[in-house]
Design a protein around this motif. Structure first.
Motif, short mmCIF file in Angstrom:
data_model
loop_
_atom_site.label_atom_id
_atom_site.label_comp_id
_atom_site.label_asym_id
_atom_site.label_seq_id
_atom_site.Cartn_x
_atom_site.Cartn_y
_atom_site.Cartn_z
N VAL A 3 0.86 -1.18 0.00
CA VAL A 3 0.00 0.00 0.00
C VAL A 3 0.89 1.23 0.00
CG1 VAL A 3 -2.00 -1.04 1.07
CG2 VAL A 3 -0.19 -0.13 2.51
N ALA A 4 0.28 2.35 -0.34
CA ALA A 4 1.09 3.54 -0.60
C ALA A 4 1.39 4.37 0.64
CB ALA A 4 0.39 4.39 -1.64
N SER A 5 1.87 3.73 1.66
CA SER A 5 2.31 4.54 2.79
C SER A 5 3.62 3.98 3.31
CB SER A 5 1.26 4.53 3.89
OG SER A 5 0.94 3.21 4.23
N ALA A 6 4.60 4.88 3.54
CA ALA A 6 5.90 4.44 4.03
C ALA A 6 5.74 3.96 5.47
CB ALA A 6 6.87 5.61 3.97
N ASN A 219 2.74 12.64 3.71
CA ASN A 219 1.87 13.81 3.85
C ASN A 219 1.02 13.67 5.11
OD1 ASN A 219 -0.15 12.02 3.18
ND2 ASN A 219 -0.46 12.80 1.12
N LYS A 223 0.47 9.25 3.58
CA LYS A 223 0.87 8.67 2.29
C LYS A 223 2.31 9.04 1.98
CE LYS A 223 -3.20 7.14 0.64
NZ LYS A 223 -3.42 5.75 0.25
N SER A 224 3.03 8.10 1.40
CA SER A 224 4.41 8.34 1.02
C SER A 224 4.48 9.40 -0.09
CB SER A 224 4.98 7.00 0.53
OG SER A 224 6.30 7.16 0.15
N VAL A 225 5.39 10.36 0.06
CA VAL A 225 5.51 11.46 -0.91
C VAL A 225 6.97 11.64 -1.31
CG1 VAL A 225 5.19 13.95 -1.29
CG2 VAL A 225 3.51 12.69 0.04
N GLU B 30 6.72 0.45 -3.00
CA GLU B 30 5.60 1.37 -2.82
C GLU B 30 5.66 2.42 -3.91
OE1 GLU B 30 5.79 3.09 0.98
OE2 GLU B 30 5.73 1.17 2.00
N LEU B 31 4.53 2.97 -4.22
CA LEU B 31 4.51 4.06 -5.19
C LEU B 31 4.19 5.35 -4.45
CD1 LEU B 31 2.54 2.44 -8.16
CD2 LEU B 31 5.00 2.65 -7.87
N PRO B 32 5.18 6.22 -4.31
CA PRO B 32 4.92 7.48 -3.60
C PRO B 32 4.13 8.45 -4.46
CG PRO B 32 7.15 7.45 -4.43
CD PRO B 32 6.56 6.11 -4.78
N LEU B 33 3.52 9.44 -3.84
CA LEU B 33 2.89 10.54 -4.57
C LEU B 33 4.01 11.47 -5.03
CD1 LEU B 33 0.52 9.55 -2.68
CD2 LEU B 33 -0.15 11.92 -2.52
N PHE B 34 3.94 11.92 -6.27
CA PHE B 34 4.93 12.89 -6.75
C PHE B 34 4.39 14.30 -6.51
CE2 PHE B 34 6.81 9.82 -10.15
CZ PHE B 34 7.40 9.09 -9.13
N SER B 35 4.98 14.98 -5.59
CA SER B 35 4.49 16.32 -5.24
C SER B 35 4.64 17.29 -6.41
CB SER B 35 5.28 16.84 -4.04
OG SER B 35 4.82 18.12 -3.68
N ARG B 196 1.67 8.82 -9.52
CA ARG B 196 2.31 7.87 -8.61
C ARG B 196 3.53 7.20 -9.22
NH1 ARG B 196 -1.32 6.22 -4.66
NH2 ARG B 196 0.40 4.95 -3.89
N GLY B 214 -1.85 -2.59 -8.38
CA GLY B 214 -1.65 -2.09 -7.02
C GLY B 214 -2.50 -0.86 -6.77
N LEU B 215 -2.58 0.02 -7.76
CA LEU B 215 -3.38 1.25 -7.59
C LEU B 215 -4.88 0.95 -7.66
CD1 LEU B 215 -1.40 3.97 -9.59
CD2 LEU B 215 -1.23 3.34 -7.19
N GLU B 218 -5.99 -0.18 -4.23
CA GLU B 218 -5.81 0.71 -3.07
C GLU B 218 -7.16 1.16 -2.53
OE1 GLU B 218 -1.51 2.92 -3.58
OE2 GLU B 218 -3.32 4.12 -3.71
#
Lengths: 265, 218
Positions: A3-6, A219, A223-225, B30-35, B196, B214-215, B218
């Motif tokens: 899942v998308a959280s570190a 954030n 969520k991982s950013v 993991e796929l982070p959010l790209f700010s 992502r 994966g997305l 979620e």
């Protein structure tokens, strides 16, 4: 795929590392700036150092809040009206205080050898003062309370800080902008990737400092950013050599994740 | 001149193919959010209707930039995306939207874009709009494009087109068009509209599908 959280551990490690690194680097840049200040005299260095270039560093964690920072450098100096050059290998031992501030607890010169003369004119006091500012600023952004705390500077209340993240824009005094920015970059660490400086055309003593910074963390939603941050800092150098920061403009760029991403076809 | 440009592009395509061998992503990443990458925008769809990117929320989006007169990377990219899409289950396909944004809205009218996209997969969405709208989308995703020749346009009969445009309003049935270079990135965007991952035609299809799944989950 997860899942998308570190994980909290990953984020905490990142924060611990960047806080310590930025804090120690700030102290080191101040140290070398002082070595190059003709009004100061640091024991173990020649009296009139004219240039100093760091050629290699090695950071090792010794134990909790203790780090060894090995620095190899080359320096030029004036002795008996003649320019000389030497190579230094030094190790600084740092202790990280409860607020993240780094203090040198000991320092040894491992090696001191004469080398061939070279030109290090640009590696002067200003070179290290700019880097000291950059690392101190990043340490502040990571929540470190340094002895030369950014928040205590005269300009802190007046400087405008703008953050542009895609269509979102935050603008205001530093504390206002940081509070709003926290929703997107809540907890993480800033790592300096590059620093460039140039004088502002037509203005005396006004400079533009450009920083490229990598940020990783989470954030406010956990969520991982990932962010590649470009900061443009405009400052004026005052007569007493103090900085008056006027504005900080930040833009979030496409993170560098692959060599092909800048290809045009 | 055209041959040199073509040769240069073939070298880049070869370079991209070689890179794909070297870059592989670890499973379980993991796929982070790209700010600061992406966001909502307005455009015109292939039926000429105004759309917002937010209309695609709740779907995983793969977004790319290109133009219908692109003789090399765009057909290659859309062929790759067609293959990728066909490997998803029917249920997964409903949860994924492939979007192709033209960087040449002057030439790529909605109707022509629809015909071009339909050649690959009629489920894919082609977006056009005013030049201002397109430039805004390009800037949101920090992509790039540039005209290969600012002064000259090329007769379309000299371009290797996937689907020739119908010139019902023009004399002789002949047209002219500009050639562009543009970013090759495929933006993988989650159901909330956050970018992502950045991919390209060199990404192994299975790896890309793993990320899409994966997305979706979620």
């Amino acid at each position: 795929m997860g899942v998308a959280s570190a994980t909290p551990t990953e984020v905490e490690h990142r924060i611990e590392y960047t806080r310590a690194l930025n804090s120690m680097a700030s102290v080191l840049m101040n140290w070398y700036g002082n070595v190059l200040d003709s009004n100061l005299n640091r024991s173990g260095y020649p009296e009139k150092v004219t240039g100093l270039k760091i050629s290699k560093t090695d950071l090792v964690k010794l134990e909790l809040n203790e780090y060894s920072f090995n620095v190899q450098s080359k320096l030029t100096y004036l002795q008996d009206d003649s320019m000389q050059a030497k190579a230094l290998d030094e190790t600084f031992i740092f202790h990280i205080g409860p607020l993240g501030q780094a203090n040198i607890t000991s320092k040894v010169i491992n090696k001191d050898t004469s080398v061939e003369m070279m030109s290090l004119a640009t590696f002067n006091h200003d070179h290290y003062q700019r880097r000291e500012f950059a690392y101190t600023w990043l340490a502040y952004l990571d929540g470190v309370v340094m002895d030369n705390n950014i928040k205590d500077k005269q300009w802190f209340e007046n400087a405008m800080y703008t953050v542009k993240m895609g269509p979102k824009e935050i603008k205001g005094p530093i504390l206002f902008t940081l509070a709003a920015r926290k929703a997107y970059l809540f907890k993480g660490g800033h790592l300096l990737r590059s620093l460039e400086v140039e004088a502002l055309e037509g203005r005396d003593n006004t400079f533009i400092l450009e920083l490229i910074i990598d940020w990783q963390g989470v954030n406010a939603a956990g969520k991982s950013v990932l962010a590649k941050i470009h900061q443009t800092i405009t400052y004026q150098l005052e007569e007493n050599n103090q900085w008056d920061v006027m504005s900080i403009e930040e833009e979030h760029l496409l993170p560098d994740i692959a060599p092909w991403q800048k290809l045009l076809c | 001149m055209a041959e040199i440009i073509m040769l240069k592009k073939l070298v880049i395509l070869l370079f991209i193919s070689l890179l794909s061998v070297q870059i592989s992503h670890a499973e379980g990443e993991e796929l982070p959010l790209f700010s600061g990458v992406g966001g909502n925008f307005s455009a015109v769809d292939a039926d000429g209707k105004a759309v917002e990117f937010s209309d695609f929320l709740d779907q995983v989006v793969v977004l790319s930039f290109g133009y219908t007169n692109c003789a090399d990377i765009c057909p290659f990219t859309l062929g790759y995306l067609t293959r990728l899409y066909s490997k998803l289950t029917e249920d997964e396909q409903k949860k994924v939207q492939v979007i192709f944004v033209t960087i040449d809205p002057e030439y790529d009218t909605p109707g022509h874009l629809k015909q071009f996209i339909g050649h690959f997969n009629s489920e894919f969405v082609g977006l056009s709009g005013s030049k201002e709208q397109i430039d805004y989308i390009v800037s949101l995703f920090q992509a790039q494009y540039q005209k290969l020749s600012v002064l000259n346009t090329v007769p379309t009969k000299n371009i290797r087109q996937v689907t020739p445009k119908l010139f019902s309003d023009e004399s002789n049935g002949e047209g002219k068009a500009s050639l562009y270079s543009h970013s090759v990135t495929l933006y993988l965007i989650d159901k909330s509209g956050f970018t992502r991952s950045l991919e390209y035609t060199g990404t192994p299809v299975d790896e890309f599908i793993r990320k899409i799944r994966g997305l979706i989950n979620e």
